[in-house]
Structure formats: structure tokens, C-alpha cells
Design a protein around this motif. Structure first.
Motif: not given
Length: 433
Positions: A125-130, A137-138, A188-192, A194-199
Motif C-alpha cells: 500500500g505504500g509508495l513503490d520506490t522500486a 522522480d526522486i 501516505r504516498m506523498l509522506r513516503e 517526502a521521506g525519500e527526499l529527506g529534507r
């Protein structure tokens, strides 16, 4: 003789843009744009809409000042009206224009119709960073907060970040796709991301909005310019059915149109309505999309005219209905209305289109019922039939596979003899199985 379709000819100026939309397809124009056009304060609420990648539709609509014909098609006749709520249409690649709208203080609502696959979610259910497009985009946003991006998550987060930098207030983000809890899912998609981007600024951007949960419903098949036939030259008409429903729950910090005056419903809990629609309508669509082509059918109306396909629908609805929080009478009325809608012979709803991205759709439409029934010790024939038909679809039977996230088709699917699959699916349309 036809006349050019434009605002000067109609005497209808474009409303100021206060709504931004991502996903400039037929459903949006038959649904959210229709509700906005029919709101009593429509003159104050113009929409700027962006496509995913398509450039043809915004070009056509821009040439018509954002106007288009909506054809409401009953079994007997058509009713046509010109929809005026679309003030601007843009190609998805116009990222500078996208960010510009976000910076405007008057922007209040951001809606999206990007399909289930457009949320780029992993199985949990979370962002698929793979996914390559998510990783790209990241990387882009790491280098430049205003770099062009392509996924819905990145486009929304980049917009929210630009809005915060401009000093404009929070907006409501309103997803209008067939996902359970689509508001929290989008948040959740946007929060995750944002977590990948870090700042910290990215986390603050994701929080700079409310996330509204919705249930949307209106069958909208593909259309052609010939569908307009109103006396106007219309290169972008939309065909739809008479039925429409919109249920929303959540806050709108900067206001919204009076959609309730056009028939939308605002509730404290959207979940019962979205589950009813996902299971009974969307689940039935998936059943027909994979099983009915095996019996030679190409559209929903053709499938529902087949007594065996109707019997399959009844099986599925009986199973799914046991897990819905609605009175039995209400569910019976809803199922009867669905049969009437599905049977409309003048709505050519292609099964091949419905079948797209099944790997994203079945986990929310069908698998919850399968799991719930198995937990009770039951083997639900209706749910199993949908999965079996989908596996046949992946094997190459029925409509072509169009699903980027579908599992690889192992040799088992390619070679297993037809006798191993349920004979009631394989039967002839003339066979009363």
C-alpha cells in the motif's frame, strides 16, 4: 451546418481557476467537471486540467476554449449539453504551468483521476520506490525542487512545495479513483515520497493540504467526434450514462463549489459507499472483463445479455454483499440498478478497457472477499471465478493483456490444457451451463 465551439459564440466567459485537476480524461469531464458546471456558484470555480502524457486532448480542448459536449446516453435517446467548467487544458509535460497554478492564492481544490496504477503503490500500500519512474522522480527532485516529474505523487508534492514557498495557504487534495480510503492512501504516498527526499521542507509540503476521501461513479466509455452532433464542431465530446454518484468526506480549508446542490453527498464516513461500489460495480466489471470475452463478448452490454454471465454476476454479488454494511433492501435495489445500467445497449463499455491493470484492481475489488470467505471456511465460487478468468487472461485468452505490473506469465499459464480450467467459463454462449 456546424459552427465552431467557443466561448464567444456561447457568451460564456471562462470562470477564474480555483480547481486544479490531474488526469484530463473522459471520466473527469463527465463527473467532476459536470458537478462543477452544475453547481450554483459555477461562475466562481473554473478548472485547469492537465493530462498524464497525452497532448492531443488538451490541444483539441484549447481550440474550443475548454468547452465540450457531454452526451448523456439512455437506451432510447441522447441528451446533449455543452460543459463550461473547464477554463484551461494543458499537456502533462507543461510543468511550469502546473507549478504556476499551485502558487496562486486563489487555488482551493486539487482533484485527480489517474487510475489505480497511477498511484504507484507497492503491494503493502505504500509508495513503490522500486519502480523506475518513481526512482527517476526522486532523483530529479533531489537535484531541483522544480524539475519536471512524471508520477502523480511527485507532481502533487512538487506542487505543494511550490505553494509553500510562495506563501499560499493549504488546499484540499481530492483523489477520485477506485482505491479504498483514497484520501489517506494519497496522503501516505506523498509522506513516503517526502521521506525519500529527506529534507524537512518536503515533509512540510506533504502536510500543506487536507486529503479528502471520495467515492465516484459514472460509466463513461470512449467517444468519437461524431457523438457530438449538436450543431457545433466538437473535436472532444464525452459520452456517459444518466446515472452519476459522488460521495465525499473531509475538510476543504480554502473552500469548494456547492457540489451538493448538483447532487454530490458529503458524509462523515465514505467507507461503506466505496466498498459497495468497489465490490458490486467494479468487482462485477472485473468479472465480466476477464470471463465474458471467453464467451465471445466485447462489451458489458453484450455480456449482461448472456444468461450465463448474468448468473455469474449474481454469484459474485451474493458473496460480496455478505461483507457490506448496507441493509439488504438497499443492496437489492443497487444490484437491480447495476443490471439496468450494464444492459444499456447504447453505452459501448469495452471489456478490453476494463481489463487493463488487473493486477492493481483485483487486490482491492476481489481479494478481500476471497480472504474473508476463506477465513469462514468457505470456498467462494464467484471470487474464484474472477481469479480463474484473470489467469486465463494472463495466459493470453480473451482480451489482450495491458498491465505493466502484471506478474510474469510462467510456462504453467502458457501450456496448461483448457480442461484444467472451470468448464463454466469455457462454455459456449449458447450453452446453458
Amino acid at each position: 451546418m456546424t459552427r465552431p465551439l467557443n466561448r464567444a459564440a456561447l457568451g460564456r466567459p471562462a470562470a477564474p481557476v480555483r480547481i486544479l485537476h490531474l488526469g484530463l480524461g473522459g471520466f473527469f469531464r463527465a463527473h467532476q467537471a459536470w458537478y462543477t458546471a452544475h453547481a450554483p456558484d459555477a461562475a466562481d470555480w473554473g478548472i485547469a486540467a492537465f493530462t498524464g502524457r497525452n497532448t492531443e486532448i488538451p490541444t483539441r480542448l484549447t481550440a474550443q476554449d475548454g468547452l465540450y459536449t457531454l452526451v448523456t446516453r439512455t437506451p432510447e435517446s441522447d441528451r446533449r449539453e455543452v460543459i463550461h467548467s473547464l477554463s484551461a487544458a494543458h499537456a502533462g509535460a507543461d510543468h511550469a504551468a502546473w507549478l504556476d497554478y499551485w502558487r496562486r492564492p486563489e487555488l482551493a481544490v486539487v482533484t485527480l483521476t489517474v487510475t489505480e496504477a497511477g498511484y504507484t503503490r507497492a503491494r503493502a500500500g505504500g509508495l513503490d520506490t522500486a519502480l523506475p519512474q518513481v526512482r527517476a522522480d526522486i532523483e530529479a527532485l533531489h537535484g531541483d525542487a522544480e524539475a519536471p516529474v512524471g508520477t502523480a505523487a511527485a507532481r502533487l508534492l512538487a506542487g505543494l512545495a511550490a505553494r509553500r514557498r510562495a506563501g499560499s495557504g493549504p488546499v484540499a487534495i481530492v483523489p477520485c479513483d477506485n482505491l479504498p480510503d483514497n484520501g489517506p492512501a494519497t496522503a501516505r504516498m506523498l509522506r513516503e515520497l517526502a521521506g525519500e527526499l529527506g529534507r524537512p521542507s518536503w515533509h512540510a509540503a506533504a502536510a500543506h493540504a487536507s486529503y479528502v476521501t471520495t467515492m465516484v461513479d459514472r460509466i463513461t466509455p470512449w467517444s468519437t467526434p461524431e457523438d457530438a452532433a449538436t450543431g457545433w464542431t466538437d473535436a472532444a465530446p464525452v459520452v456517459t450514462e444518466p446515472f452519476t454518484e459522488w460521495v465525499l468526506g473531509g475538510a476543504f480549508p480554502a473552500g469548494r463549489p456547492a457540489w451538493e446542490e448538483a447532487g454530490a453527498r458529503f458524509v462523515s464516513d465514505v467507507a461503506p459507499y466505496e466498498q459497495r461500489k468497489l465490490r458490486l460495480l467494479n468487482g462485477a466489471h472485473s468479472l465480466l472483463a476477464y470471463a465474458a470475452p471467453l464467451r465471445g463478448h466485447a462489451t458489458v452490454a453484450e455480456a449482461v445479455a448472456d444468461p450465463l454471465c448474468r448468473a455469474w454476476l449474481v454469484d459474485w454479488w451474493q458473496e460480496a454483499g455478505k461483507h457490506l454494511n448496507f441493509p439488504a433492501r438497499d443492496l437489492a435495489d443497487y444490484r437491480a440498478a447495476l443490471l439496468e445500467r450494464f444492459a444499456n445497449p447504447r453505452i459501448r463499455h469495452a471489456l478490453a478497457k476494463i481489463a487493463e491493470d488487473g493486477s492493481q484492481k483485483l487486490p482491492v475489488r476481489v481479494l478481500p472477499i476471497l480472504r474473508a470467505e476463506r477465513a469462514r471456511g468457505s470456498l467462494p465460487g464467484g471470487a474464484v471465478r474472477v481469479i480463474a478468468a484473470w489467469l486465463l487472461h494472463l495466459r493470453g485468452d480473451g482480451v489482450p493483456v495491458n498491465d505493466a505490473a502484471a506478474p510474469a506469465r510462467p510456462a504453467l499459464f502458457r501450456t496448461r490444457p483448457a480442461r484444467y480450467w472451470p468448464p463454466s467459463i469455457r462454455g459456449s454462449p449458447r450453452t446453458a451451463n
